[in-house]
Design a protein around this motif. Structure first.
Motif, PDB file in Angstrom:
ATOM      1  N   PHE A  42       0.850  -1.184   0.000  1.00  0.00           N
ATOM      2  CA  PHE A  42       0.000   0.000   0.000  1.00  0.00           C
ATOM      3  C   PHE A  42       0.887   1.236   0.000  1.00  0.00           C
ATOM      4  N   ASN A  43       0.373   2.336  -0.569  1.00  0.00           N
ATOM      5  CA  ASN A  43       1.143   3.557  -0.747  1.00  0.00           C
ATOM      6  C   ASN A  43       0.544   4.706   0.050  1.00  0.00           C
ATOM      7  N   VAL A  44       1.436   5.529   0.600  1.00  0.00           N
ATOM      8  CA  VAL A  44       1.025   6.696   1.379  1.00  0.00           C
ATOM      9  C   VAL A  44       1.695   7.923   0.780  1.00  0.00           C
ATOM     10  N   MET A  45       0.898   8.944   0.464  1.00  0.00           N
ATOM     11  CA  MET A  45       1.409  10.181  -0.132  1.00  0.00           C
ATOM     12  C   MET A  45       1.316  11.324   0.869  1.00  0.00           C
ATOM     13  N   SER A  46       2.289  12.238   0.809  1.00  0.00           N
ATOM     14  CA  SER A  46       2.272  13.459   1.617  1.00  0.00           C
ATOM     15  C   SER A  46       2.456  14.648   0.691  1.00  0.00           C
ATOM     16  N   TYR A  47       1.634  15.698   0.899  1.00  0.00           N
ATOM     17  CA  TYR A  47       1.657  16.821  -0.043  1.00  0.00           C
ATOM     18  C   TYR A  47       1.203  18.104   0.655  1.00  0.00           C
ATOM     19  N   ASN A  48       2.084  19.099   0.700  1.00  0.00           N
ATOM     20  CA  ASN A  48       1.693  20.438   1.121  1.00  0.00           C
ATOM     21  C   ASN A  48       1.179  21.160  -0.125  1.00  0.00           C
ATOM     22  N   LEU A  70     -12.161  14.054  -4.343  1.00  0.00           N
ATOM     23  CA  LEU A  70     -11.496  12.751  -4.414  1.00  0.00           C
ATOM     24  C   LEU A  70     -12.559  11.686  -4.170  1.00  0.00           C
ATOM     25  N   GLU A  71     -13.329  11.373  -5.202  1.00  0.00           N
ATOM     26  CA  GLU A  71     -14.468  10.469  -5.054  1.00  0.00           C
ATOM     27  C   GLU A  71     -14.060   9.062  -4.680  1.00  0.00           C
ATOM     28  N   ILE A 116      -3.538   6.170   0.830  1.00  0.00           N
ATOM     29  CA  ILE A 116      -3.780   7.211   1.830  1.00  0.00           C
ATOM     30  C   ILE A 116      -3.025   8.467   1.400  1.00  0.00           C
ATOM     31  N   VAL A 117      -3.663   9.630   1.575  1.00  0.00           N
ATOM     32  CA  VAL A 117      -3.016  10.905   1.252  1.00  0.00           C
ATOM     33  C   VAL A 117      -3.088  11.834   2.457  1.00  0.00           C
ATOM     34  N   PHE A 159      -4.115  14.460 -10.496  1.00  0.00           N
ATOM     35  CA  PHE A 159      -2.806  13.859 -10.223  1.00  0.00           C
ATOM     36  C   PHE A 159      -2.929  12.738  -9.195  1.00  0.00           C
ATOM     37  N   ILE A 160      -3.643  12.995  -8.104  1.00  0.00           N
ATOM     38  CA  ILE A 160      -3.793  11.995  -7.051  1.00  0.00           C
ATOM     39  C   ILE A 160      -4.561  10.782  -7.563  1.00  0.00           C
TER      40      ILE A 160
END
Length: 341
Positions: free
Chosen positions: A101-107, A151-152, A137-138, A129-130
């Motif tokens: 599983f992938n976790v993204m972080s974005y300011n 983000l549906e 998870i973001v 993009f997301i």
């Protein structure tokens, strides 16, 4: 090799000693609380620059066949552990591994609400993009509640705003069920931290979205040169002290869960700072160091690429991938880490 210096070389060596001392102090500062000396803690920001300057001194002395190259050479080599936090070259990632599983972080910088960049329809572009990268998870910092951002495919979310009237805050969006959530309210600041306990298949993780105290610096050298330097140093030093307090509140919260932790952060500081060092002491690894490539740039300070955003994770987890994205829809760049279930 010779030791005797002419007048010009003596002046150069005096500067060499000065920058060597700066580098040595910068090495020590990750272990010194900013409360001890807010002014000195600022030197830590210059660690990569001090390393580069000392490397240039070492090359100069080697080319002139002087034993004085030993000073800077030994200093640079003694800081090798810091280099891996600035630049890494790992083997090919394991992004094709199954059962991850992938976790993204974005300011997202308020989705360009105040037109900082010459880009239109930023909320829609970030949504697209997301959706295309499809992390499980973001985590968002500098998040703004806007109708244009949708983000549906993420039915679970936790949005936290500092005040009831504000639409500015921090958020976590998840494809998987959130069974518990909470906030860590940093006092006397607009910055904040939240967490969500997420069930991914049969595993449960605590994911943090963290935005440590901002330095309130405009990333433009020309602008900084016009500022009152004493006020600038005082402001940055006070921010570092606040970050120390906020990091302590965060690590205190670590004790409240038995679930493996993933910490998505805008640190507003370097990966070799006191706060980063303190967080990593709590059984955490830096996903970029383990699986990243290159400089790991997440923020542009004029011409200088910086890594001030990070994903730390509990050592019991297996990190299999890390990505830096060159997406210019904010003053920060998104990052994503992959983990094996």
């Amino acid at each position: 090799m010779k030791t005797k210096l002419n007048f010009f070389q003596k002046i150069i060596f005096a500067f060499n000693i000065f920058f060597g001392a700066c580098l040595l102090v910068a090495y020590i500062l990750p272990y010194v609380p900013p409360k001890f000396s807010a002014f000195l803690s600022i030197l830590n920001l210059g660690l990569p620059v001090f390393m580069l300057i000392n490397l240039l001194f070492a090359v100069y002395w080697i080319l002139t066949l002087k034993l004085h190259f030993l000073l800077s050479t030994l200093l640079v080599l003694s800081g090798f552990s810091y280099v891996s936090k600035i630049f890494v070259f790992n083997k090919n990632s394991n992004s094709n591994i199954e059962n991850t599983f992938n976790v993204m972080s974005y300011n997202v910088r308020l989705f360009n609400e105040y037109n900082w960049i010459g880009e239109e329809r930023v909320p829609e572009k970030i949504s697209k993009f997301i959706s295309s990268e499809s992390p499980d998870i973001v985590s968002f910092q500098d998040y703004l509640k806007v109708d244009e951002f949708e983000l549906e495919e993420y039915p679970y979310s936790f949005e936290k705003f500092k005040t009831k009237s504000s639409k500015i805050g921090i958020a976590i969006f998840s494809k998987h069920r959130i069974i518990n959530k909470g906030t860590i309210d940093f006092p006397n600041t607009h910055n904040n931290a939240i967490y969500a306990d997420v069930i991914v298949h049969k595993d449960t993780f605590r994911v943090y979205a963290v935005h440590l105290e901002s330095l309130k610096i405009i990333p433009d050298v020309n602008v900084l040169q016009k500022e009152n330097h004493q006020q600038l140093i005082s402001r940055v030093g006070k921010s570092f002290v606040k970050q120390q307090e906020q990091a302590k509140m965060l690590t205190d919260n670590f004790e409240s869960t038995r679930f493996p932790k993933i910490v998505c952060m805008d640190m507003n500081n370097t990966p070799f700072s006191f706060v980063a060092n303190k967080l990593l002491e709590h059984n955490l690894n830096d996903a970029f160091v383990e699986s990243g490539q290159g400089l790991g740039k997440t923020f542009d300070f004029d011409f200088l690429p910086l890594r001030i955003d990070a994903i730390f994770y509990e050592k019991s987890l297996e990190n299999v991938d890390f990505k830096n994205y060159d997406l210019k829809l904010s003053d920060h760049y998104p990052i994503m880490a992959g983990f094996k279930l």
